[in-house]
Write an enzyme that holds these catalytic residues in place. Structure first.
Site, PDB file in Angstrom:
ATOM      1  CG  HIS A 191      92.759  53.054   8.770  1.00  0.00           C
ATOM      2  ND1 HIS A 191      91.789  52.524   7.989  1.00  0.00           N
ATOM      3  CD2 HIS A 191      93.376  53.372   7.263  1.00  0.00           C
ATOM      4  CE1 HIS A 191      91.846  52.542   6.996  1.00  0.00           C
ATOM      5  NE2 HIS A 191      92.609  52.536   6.246  1.00  0.00           N
ATOM      6  CG  ASP A 194      93.366  48.872  13.200  1.00  0.00           C
ATOM      7  OD1 ASP A 194      94.361  47.979  13.279  1.00  0.00           O
ATOM      8  OD2 ASP A 194      93.166  49.829  12.510  1.00  0.00           O
ATOM      9  CD  GLN A 220      99.505  50.453   8.914  1.00  0.00           C
ATOM     10  OE1 GLN A 220     100.817  49.278   8.416  1.00  0.00           O
ATOM     11  NE2 GLN A 220      98.833  49.697   7.621  1.00  0.00           N
ATOM     12  CE  LYS A 263      96.390  47.582   6.330  1.00  0.00           C
ATOM     13  NZ  LYS A 263      96.620  48.354   4.835  1.00  0.00           N
ATOM     14  CB  CYS A 308      92.117  55.560   5.805  1.00  0.00           C
ATOM     15  SG  CYS A 308      91.628  54.957   3.912  1.00  0.00           S
TER      16      CYS A 308
HETATM   17  N1  PLP Z   1      93.750  50.309  10.420  1.00  0.00           N
HETATM   18  C1  PLP Z   1      94.688  50.622   9.795  1.00  0.00           C
HETATM   19  C2  PLP Z   1      96.075  51.073  10.961  1.00  0.00           C
HETATM   20  C3  PLP Z   1      95.288  50.316   8.950  1.00  0.00           C
HETATM   21  O1  PLP Z   1      96.732  50.361   8.119  1.00  0.00           O
HETATM   22  C4  PLP Z   1      94.140  50.094   8.095  1.00  0.00           C
HETATM   23  C5  PLP Z   1      94.401  49.551   6.514  1.00  0.00           C
HETATM   24  O2  PLP Z   1      95.044  50.057   5.511  1.00  0.00           O
HETATM   25  C6  PLP Z   1      93.445  49.742   8.522  1.00  0.00           C
HETATM   26  C7  PLP Z   1      93.034  49.428   9.329  1.00  0.00           C
HETATM   27  C8  PLP Z   1      92.082  48.818   7.640  1.00  0.00           C
HETATM   28  O3  PLP Z   1      92.301  47.597   7.196  1.00  0.00           O
HETATM   29  P1  PLP Z   1      91.515  46.756   5.527  1.00  0.00           P
HETATM   30  O4  PLP Z   1      90.970  47.134   4.160  1.00  0.00           O
HETATM   31  O5  PLP Z   1      91.940  45.955   4.980  1.00  0.00           O
HETATM   32  O6  PLP Z   1      90.455  46.232   6.698  1.00  0.00           O
END
Ligand code: PLP
Length: 406
Positions: free
Chosen positions: A122, A199, A202, A225, A364
């Site tokens: 992401h 990360d 998910q 999430k 993203c």
């Molecule tokens: N990493 C992953 C795999 C995600 O799906 C997301 C959110 O869509 C993020 C990072 C970023 O999360 P946040 O925008 O809540 O900081």
């Protein structure tokens, strides 16, 4: 027994209608809905228990501090972190990864030093490393996914060279649903003396997580999430790494003393938590994680696995639909395009008319879209309250979209 109908009744929004149809909420990968216990905790926090934390000597400040600080322990339990002081509270994964980039990586990276990333990261796990590339000459080393969307841990470990300073990978792709063996990656990376950031945005939603078992150095989660409020989150940081970090954001709360001539920082983890935090958001996150742990992460994972197998079978029966990613180990997140080239935005608009909420776009993940050779996809992402009937509703709505665009 996992009673999905009872669980659904815990989420007030799931009983509403959208465009005259019952809501079929399949956009959990973007943000999940909130159970009543979380909504009630937010109301209670503001109506009965609110004051600023850590600073007041009065009743409400002490109460709010107690409620807020207790969440560190809840998160430590949720991730099996062992020690609640290994948990830095924040606003979500984006902040967590930026903390690692600024506080841990920036002081250590020399020009030419590398970060190994998978191509399915992401942007939250890409852009902070581009900052490091732009400012300090760091090199981003990309590991491709296999044609089925899986990520071979050996490919990640093989990409680690003498100049690699960090491996940063997702535990679960927000586009392909691929689950990554982050434990194997961590073992291989540590054998080469390289720390690993996971990360968990998910991953932590769909499976039990044990950061001590994974052995990783950093594990980031994001509250919205995890059925908690937006603007809440945390990052687990292994104590050795935390000891190596300098503070990133300066201000109140992260200091013991400030004089004209200098600063004495607070002890970690508060050293990395400057300013008034998301007090109520964090309290809500604690309640959401307790809710998930009460259901049982193993039970949630089993329910979603069943749903995933059913959705996989139903979607693969649509020969005009291209589902991206078919990894064996996966979560119930499906990205697809229609072979008749209908734009994902148009498909999602038709689905919305049927009350089905999905996401369309790049999610993203620019480098992954390039890798897949698509401009955008539609994504249906399932959560702990979704049902097989909702898979059927999705398929019916897709069939309608297919007819309209043929
Ligand atoms: N990493 C992953 C795999 C995600 O799906 C997301 C959110 O869509 C993020 C990072 C970023 O999360 P946040 O925008 O809540 O900081």
């Amino acid at each position: 027994m996992y009673d999905v109908e009872k669980i659904r009744s815990d989420f007030p929004i799931l009983s509403r209608q959208v465009n005259g149809k019952p809501l079929t909420y399949l956009d959990n990968g973007a943000s999940a809905q909130k159970p009543s216990v979380v909504i009630d905790a937010i109301t209670r926090a503001y109506s009965e228990e609110y004051a600023n934390v850590h600073r007041g000597l009065h009743f409400l400040s002490n109460l709010a501090t107690e409620k807020y600080e207790s969440v560190r322990g809840v998160i430590a339990r949720f991730l099996n972190a062992g020690d609640e002081n290994a948990i830095v509270l924040n606003s979500g994964t984006t902040e967590g990864i930026n903390l690692v980039a600024y506080s841990w990586a920036m002081p250590r990276f020399e020009p030419g030093d590398e970060i190994v990333l998978s191509v399915m990261e992401h942007h939250a796990n890409i852009v902070p490393w581009h900052f490091l590339r732009e400012r300090q000459g760091a090199v981003l080393k990309w590991v491709e996914t296999a044609p089925d969307g899986s990520l071979d841990p050996e490919a990640v470990i093989d990409a680690i060279g003498p100049k690699t300073k960090l491996v940063a990978v997702t535990q679960c792709s927000n586009v392909l649903g691929t689950v990554v063996d982050v434990k194997a990656i961590t073992e291989g990376a540590h054998a080469k003396g390289v720390p690993v950031l996971v990360d968990g945005s998910q991953g932590a939603v769909h499976m039990p997580v044990d950061v001590q078992d994974i052995g990783c150095d950093f594990y980031a989660i994001t509250g919205h999430k995890l059925y908690g409020p937006s603007g809440s989150g945390a990052i687990y940081i292994r104590p050795e790494r935390m000891a190596e970090m300098r503070p990133f954001i300066g201000g109140g709360d992260m200091i013991k003393e400030v004089s004209r001539d200098g600063v004495i920082y607070n002890d970690p983890p508060m050293k990395f938590e400057a300013g008034t935090p998301g007090i109520v958001q964090t309290i809500g996150l604690g309640v959401a994680l307790d809710y998930m742990m009460d259901l049982g992460m193993e039970n949630i994972a089993a329910h979603e696995k069943d749903l995933c197998a059913y959705a996989s079978a139903r979607l693969s029966g649509l020969n005009w639909l291209s589902v991206q990613g078919q990894a064996k180990d996966r979560a119930a997140i499906f990205s697809f395009t229609m072979n008749n080239a209908a734009h994902p935005h148009d498909i999602s608009t038709i689905l919305d008319k049927k009350g089905v909420a999905v996401r369309a776009g790049q999610h993203c993940t620019g480098p992954l879209m390039d890798h897949l050779g698509v401009a955008a996809t539609c994504r249906a992402s399932f959560g702990l309250y979704n049902t097989k009937e909702e898979v059927d509703t999705l398929v019916d709505a897709l069939e309608l979209a297919h007819e309209l665009f043929s």
